[in-house]
Scaffold this motif. Structure first.
Motif, PDB file in Angstrom:
ATOM      1  N   TYR A 291      34.179   3.393  42.153  1.00 32.86           N
ATOM      2  CA  TYR A 291      35.641   3.369  42.108  1.00 32.86           C
ATOM      3  C   TYR A 291      36.159   3.042  43.500  1.00 32.86           C
ATOM      4  N   GLY A 292      36.847   1.893  43.624  1.00 35.26           N
ATOM      5  CA  GLY A 292      37.369   1.483  44.923  1.00 35.26           C
ATOM      6  C   GLY A 292      38.863   1.208  44.891  1.00 35.26           C
ATOM      7  N   ARG A 293      39.522   1.531  45.983  1.00 35.60           N
ATOM      8  CA  ARG A 293      40.963   1.240  46.115  1.00 35.60           C
ATOM      9  C   ARG A 293      41.243   0.868  47.567  1.00 35.60           C
ATOM     10  N   SER A 294      42.295   0.113  47.735  1.00 37.34           N
ATOM     11  CA  SER A 294      42.722  -0.253  49.081  1.00 37.34           C
ATOM     12  C   SER A 294      43.617   0.834  49.660  1.00 37.34           C
ATOM     13  N   ILE A 295      43.766   0.814  50.970  1.00 37.30           N
ATOM     14  CA  ILE A 295      44.631   1.767  51.685  1.00 37.30           C
ATOM     15  C   ILE A 295      45.640   0.962  52.509  1.00 37.30           C
ATOM     16  N   GLY A 296      46.900   1.309  52.414  1.00 34.42           N
ATOM     17  CA  GLY A 296      47.897   0.652  53.242  1.00 34.42           C
ATOM     18  C   GLY A 296      48.676  -0.437  52.551  1.00 34.42           C
ATOM     19  N   GLY A 297      48.604  -0.509  51.223  1.00 33.76           N
ATOM     20  CA  GLY A 297      49.460  -1.434  50.509  1.00 33.76           C
ATOM     21  C   GLY A 297      48.871  -2.802  50.241  1.00 33.76           C
ATOM     22  N   LYS A 298      47.794  -3.180  50.892  1.00 32.61           N
ATOM     23  CA  LYS A 298      47.180  -4.470  50.608  1.00 32.61           C
ATOM     24  C   LYS A 298      46.290  -4.368  49.381  1.00 32.61           C
ATOM     25  N   SER A 299      45.887  -5.526  48.861  1.00 34.77           N
ATOM     26  CA  SER A 299      44.995  -5.541  47.699  1.00 34.77           C
ATOM     27  C   SER A 299      43.567  -5.205  48.127  1.00 34.77           C
ATOM     28  N   PHE A 300      42.771  -4.773  47.165  1.00 42.55           N
ATOM     29  CA  PHE A 300      41.389  -4.426  47.457  1.00 42.55           C
ATOM     30  C   PHE A 300      40.639  -5.691  47.890  1.00 42.55           C
ATOM     31  N   PRO A 301      39.895  -5.656  49.039  1.00 43.21           N
ATOM     32  CA  PRO A 301      39.225  -6.873  49.528  1.00 43.21           C
ATOM     33  C   PRO A 301      38.172  -7.360  48.543  1.00 43.21           C
ATOM     34  N   VAL A 302      38.289  -8.603  48.113  1.00 39.75           N
ATOM     35  CA  VAL A 302      37.409  -9.136  47.098  1.00 39.75           C
ATOM     36  C   VAL A 302      35.955  -9.196  47.569  1.00 39.75           C
ATOM     37  N   ILE A 303      35.738  -9.283  48.901  1.00 40.71           N
ATOM     38  CA  ILE A 303      34.352  -9.338  49.388  1.00 40.71           C
ATOM     39  C   ILE A 303      33.637  -7.994  49.231  1.00 40.71           C
ATOM     40  N   LYS A 304      34.355  -6.936  48.869  1.00 37.35           N
ATOM     41  CA  LYS A 304      33.753  -5.627  48.627  1.00 37.35           C
ATOM     42  C   LYS A 304      33.678  -5.299  47.137  1.00 37.35           C
ATOM     43  N   ASN A 305      33.960  -6.273  46.275  1.00 39.66           N
ATOM     44  CA  ASN A 305      33.881  -6.038  44.839  1.00 39.66           C
ATOM     45  C   ASN A 305      32.453  -5.699  44.405  1.00 39.66           C
ATOM     46  N   VAL A 306      32.361  -5.010  43.269  1.00 36.95           N
ATOM     47  CA  VAL A 306      31.062  -4.675  42.669  1.00 36.95           C
ATOM     48  C   VAL A 306      30.887  -5.507  41.402  1.00 36.95           C
ATOM     49  N   TYR A 307      29.613  -5.694  41.002  1.00 34.22           N
ATOM     50  CA  TYR A 307      29.289  -6.571  39.884  1.00 34.22           C
ATOM     51  C   TYR A 307      28.401  -5.845  38.889  1.00 34.22           C
ATOM     52  N   ALA A 308      28.349  -6.352  37.659  1.00 32.42           N
ATOM     53  CA  ALA A 308      27.468  -5.825  36.623  1.00 32.42           C
ATOM     54  C   ALA A 308      27.151  -6.930  35.635  1.00 32.42           C
ATOM     55  N   GLY A 309      26.086  -6.691  34.882  1.00 31.88           N
ATOM     56  CA  GLY A 309      25.597  -7.684  33.933  1.00 31.88           C
ATOM     57  C   GLY A 309      24.183  -8.075  34.276  1.00 31.88           C
ATOM     58  N   GLY A 310      23.298  -8.130  33.288  1.00 30.88           N
ATOM     59  CA  GLY A 310      21.916  -8.474  33.524  1.00 30.88           C
ATOM     60  C   GLY A 310      21.057  -7.253  33.770  1.00 30.88           C
ATOM     61  N   ILE A 311      19.809  -7.498  34.214  1.00 32.03           N
ATOM     62  CA  ILE A 311      18.863  -6.413  34.461  1.00 32.03           C
ATOM     63  C   ILE A 311      19.431  -5.466  35.512  1.00 32.03           C
ATOM     64  N   GLY A 312      19.363  -4.172  35.236  1.00 37.09           N
ATOM     65  CA  GLY A 312      19.890  -3.157  36.137  1.00 37.09           C
ATOM     66  C   GLY A 312      21.240  -2.630  35.730  1.00 37.09           C
ATOM     67  N   SER A 313      21.884  -3.268  34.765  1.00 35.23           N
ATOM     68  CA  SER A 313      23.208  -2.779  34.338  1.00 35.23           C
ATOM     69  C   SER A 313      23.359  -2.961  32.831  1.00 35.23           C
TER      70      SER A 313
END
Length: 780
Positions: free
Chosen positions: A636-658
């Motif tokens: 669970y991630g959220r940004s601080i300070g009113g900006k959007s959550f940085p896309v380079i810190k997104n998490v992924y799923a799908g395939g082996i392991g998820s």
């Protein structure tokens, strides 16, 4: 062994009998005389003293024909001579001997199943080897011993031909020409006398099996006397665990087909009847702790007798008393049988012995590793009461260091001090430096190459230093790290690291976006042990991210928006805090226990956000060969300070392991310009997996197949879900996805192998499915 003794006995005794009968003829008839001198002819290597010691007469003594016959018998009995003659002349005793040759060399031609050095040592134990006197009877014994080695490996078609080559100076060379033949395999296993349980149930207890689909790999269809004895003991335990206290078995019958290719095993057992317990009691010196010891008794009145529960009770009582300082405590179970009613009275006789304390802890076998590296893992203290639990924990902690091939911890009474023991920690060091090169392949990352160099016990200090690099289609990384597991005396670890990572887009089936994110950073992290299984982590990383290869036409819209908001380059301090608890019985193929972890990352300066993570794996044994694995994870991630959550810190799923059955990294939003996978700031995963024994490999837990059910979703905590390009919109990319299927896992020599065939359930329009997925090797 009886086969070898008979010819040995005959060939040794026969010459003595012949010598006894012919002695008067071999020695010229003579009247008794007083020996003036003794001459020995024909000696080359045998010490003359051995001849004189065998003669029943000395110079100055009278010598007769009866003594001559006795002398011939004695000299033959030494085994040194192939011919002995006695003559007399002018009061002189003349002994003419012919020495047996000595073995100059032993060699093997055509032997592939065994190491020649090991077989040479084995033959030396039966008296046949270089430097020994050559004896035909010993040659037969050596040939028999060699054949027994092959029979123990199932090579029933072996043919052994000894070749004797005369050499100068009365020596011989012995060469064994060996035709190993084919491997005899188990064709049939029959169990006679089983009524209470089916043949299938009993055969499942055995390691040996008939030939099957995977026995080429497991080798369980190869006959071994030692394995058969172990199987007989497992069947015995199976019956004793179910109350059959009078179970017995006859020696197994093993036969082979005329062509020596098939082996047939017949086991004859006598089951008896199951016994129910009338009473279960404690007796002996209970030290006034009956209320503490009684709950340790696993066997209860009215239950069927179980050897496992009985042994478990004995261990629990002795461990409990050992934890109180009674190092030599005993608890002896004694069942009294009522054969008429098939009941039994079970009594545990407890003898705690004397309470002792530990005088000294000695560390041995460590050549490179410092004593303190081992001692700081010890939970048993010197001059303290003996504690079996602390010693067991200590042994496990030393073993988990990974610096030693073997760790043996034992106690030894101190002579003259009945209340003291010494604890000896014997270790065998292994090379802790490692250079590794690896190659892997995954259905998502494609080709993966890795290389690394590490030293886990640098300079014997217990510290580790490593450099690891890997590359794949999407990710490239290089990490240098140093860990001091005892940065402080109470076990706080410190890890410093610097890293380089480069990522490119996770592209969908119709995605075409392009960009490159390069992250360079370093960190300082600490681990604080709070129990034997729990650890708290905390630290800080500095990270510089730089986006490149950007263009309005080809860069995903989400990354263009990120650059507009944060810029192409950012600097971030990331603080982290976490906790983990690991009670699994194995890190490779767990059967029971759990692994739980909680962590929180918080970014500051340019990227202000937080990411909370929680995961739990739980393993439940279902019988001896089945394991149910449950897994749950939330990010669970959220940004601080009113900006959007940085896309380079997104998490992924799908395939082996998820969530299998879906394309790797495909869950979550799709870019509105390029259609590339974007992941999200929130991820939820749930898996249920039932491990089953692979046919023919039930004893190998690193090779298992499984059935699974997966569920998961990736979305954004701030709301909204980009659904892809206008010409190819996905119906519900951020919704729950479900899949089920089967797969195979194997800890192969090349690394962990995962194969799965999954079917996406309730898939929506635009979902990218992928039924067959695999990965071999591990990237970090």
């Amino acid at each position: 062994m009886s086969f070898s003794r008979k010819p040995t006995f005959a060939l040794r005794v026969l010459p003595l009998l012949v010598a006894s009968l012919l002695a008067p003829a071999l020695a010229n008839a003579f009247a008794p005389f007083v020996v003036r001198d003794i001459q020995v002819n024909g000696i080359q290597r045998v010490d003359p003293g051995a001849v004189f010691a065998s003669l029943p007469v000395k110079v100055g003594e009278s010598f007769s024909e009866e003594q001559a016959a006795d002398a011939i018998q004695r000299l033959y009995a030494t085994g040194f001579f192939s011919d002995v003659q006695i003559d007399t002349g002018t009061n002189v005793l003349i002994v003419n001997v012919k020495e047996r040759p000595t073995i100059a060399s032993v060699s093997f031609n055509g032997m592939r199943e065994f190491d020649a050095k090991n077989i040479t040592n084995s033959l030396a134990q039966v008296g046949f080897g270089e430097g020994r006197v050559f004896d035909r009877s010993m040659l037969e014994r050596a040939e028999f011993e060699l054949k027994q080695q092959y029979l123990s490996k199932g090579k029933y078609g072996v043919e052994i031909t000894p070749i004797i080559t005369p050499l100068p100076r009365n020596r011989v060379g012995v060469s064994f020409d060996i035709f190993e033949g084919g491997l005899a395999k188990i064709k049939e296993i029959r169990i006679v006398g089983s009524e209470a349980f089916s043949q299938g149930d009993l055969l499942d207890q055995m390691e040996l099996t008939t030939s099957g689909m995977m026995t080429w790999y497991t080798g369980t269809d190869k006959y071994s006397r030692e394995k058969l004895e172990g199987d007989m003991e497992r069947i015995r335990s199976y019956y004793l665990n179910r109350g059959f206290l009078e179970y017995s078995a006859e020696p197994p019958q093993v036969s082979i087909s005329p062509d020596r290719k098939d082996i047939f095993i017949t086991l004859t057992i006598h089951e008896g009847q199951p016994y129910t317990l009338n009473s279960v009691k404690l007796a002996g010196d209970l030290l006034g702790l009956e209320d503490k010891i009684q709950p340790l008794v696993q066997q209860k009145e009215g239950e069927v007798f179980s050897s496992d529960k009985t042994s478990g009770t004995v261990k629990a009582i002795t461990d409990y008393l050992g934890g109180l300082g009674y190092a030599f405590a005993n608890a002896n179970p004694n069942p009294v049988l009522d054969r008429e009613n098939h009941t039994a009275d079970l009594t545990f006789y407890v003898d705690p012995g004397r309470r002792v304390y530990v005088r000294r802890i000695e560390v041995g076998g460590n050549v490179r590793t410092r004593d303190e590296v081992v001692r700081r893992e010890m939970r048993q203290q010197e001059a303290a009461w003996y504690d079996s639990d602390a010693i067991k924990f200590s042994r496990d902690r030393v073993d988990r260091l990974g610096y030693f091939n073997e760790v043996d911890v034992n106690t030894k009474p101190v002579p003259g001090s009945p209340d003291q023991v010494d604890v000896n920690v014997a270790v065998q060091e292994k090379p802790t430096g490692l250079v590794n090169l690896g190659i892997g392949y995954g259905s998502t990352d494609k080709l993966m190459l890795s290389a690394g160099i590490s030293q886990d016990n640098i300079f014997g200090s217990g510290n580790s230093l490593s450099l690891q690099v890997n590359t794949s289609k999407v990710n490239r990384a290089a990490v240098i790290s140093h860990t001091n597991p005892f940065w402080t005396g109470d076990g706080i670890s410190k890890t410093t690291s610097i890293y380089y990572r480069r990522t490119t887009p996770y592209q969908s089936n119709d995605g075409w976006g392009d960009y490159q994110n390069t992250a360079i950073g370093g960190g300082l992290n600490f681990g604080v042990p709070i129990s034997e299984y729990d650890r708290v982590f905390m630290g800080v990383n500095f990270e510089h991210n730089k986006l490149s290869r950007l263009s309005p036409e080809y860069t995903p819209r989400a990354y263009q928006d990120y650059v507009n908001e944060y810029g192409e380059g950012t600097n971030t301090f990331i603080f982290n805090l976490g906790w983990s608890k690991d009670t699994r019985d194995s890190a490779i193929a767990p059967n029971k226990g759990s692994l739980t972890s909680l962590s929180a990352d918080m970014g500051t300066v340019d990227l202000r956000y937080y990411m909370l993570r929680a995961s739990h794996q739980h393993y439940i044994p279902l019988g001896r060969a089945y394991t149910l694995a449950l897994n749950g994870a939330i990010d669970y991630g959220r940004s601080i300070g009113g900006k959007s959550f940085p896309v380079i810190k997104n998490v992924y799923a799908g395939g082996i392991g998820s969530v299998r059955g879906y394309e790797g990294a495909s869950l979550g939003g799709r870019d509105t310009l390029t259609g590339d996978y974007l992941g999200g700031s929130r991820r939820m995963i749930a898996n249920a997996q039932l491990y089953l024994p692979f046919p023919g490999a039930s004893r190998d837990r690193t090779l298992r197949w499984f059935v699974f059910a997966d569920a998961g979703k990736v979305d954004n905590t701030s709301g909204g879900c980009p659904m892809g390009r206008p010409d190819r919109v996905s119906e519900d990319p951020c919704g729950w996805k479900y899949a089920a299927g089967l797969g195979l896992s194997w800890e192969s020599p090349l690394g962990p192998l995962q194969l799965s065939y999954g079917r996406a359930l309730r898939a929506k329009e635009g979902d990218d499915k992928q039924a067959f997925q695999f990965q071999i090797g591990t990237a970090f």
